[in-house]
Enzyme design. Sequence first.
Site, short mmCIF file in Angstrom:
data_model
loop_
_atom_site.label_atom_id
_atom_site.label_comp_id
_atom_site.label_asym_id
_atom_site.label_seq_id
_atom_site.Cartn_x
_atom_site.Cartn_y
_atom_site.Cartn_z
N HIS A 1 5.45 1.85 3.31
CA HIS A 1 6.81 2.02 2.83
C HIS A 1 6.93 3.32 2.03
CE1 HIS A 1 4.85 -0.01 -0.61
NE2 HIS A 1 5.67 0.74 -1.34
N ALA A 2 8.17 3.67 1.74
CA ALA A 2 8.50 4.78 0.83
C ALA A 2 9.51 4.23 -0.17
CB ALA A 2 9.08 5.95 1.61
#
Length: 137
Positions: free
Chosen positions: A49-50
């Site tokens: 994820h970011a």
Amino acid sequence: MNLTMINFTAHGDSRGQLVAIEQLRDIPFEIKRIYYIYDTLPDVRRGFHAHKKLKQVLVCTSGKCKILLDDGREKKTVMLDKPTEGLLVTGCIWREMYDFSPGAVLMVLASEYYDEADYIRDYDTFLKCAEENATGE
């Protein structure tokens, strides 16, 4: 992609070592959340994820692990294997944590409280965010 490593001072003697970490001194933001990852098997990857605005400092307090960072244009891998060293991650950066050694503990200091809306969990959506950040849109 510029990587920022933060070195913490160890204080110790024959009794052992101590590292003190202070917000806005050692960490360039107010710490609103601390969590840690442990008992991760060596063949397991975490993250994927970011974040839109969250800032983090990752510290492997015990053992070692690798962090893959991806800004949409280039990828870099960082080995975290010192309890006196933290990796600062800011902006729209995709991250994956992997190759955990037995007994590894990865501590994360975060600038915000948990907010699911800040996560980007789809890689194609992340690439759009990264492009917008690169062009300043």
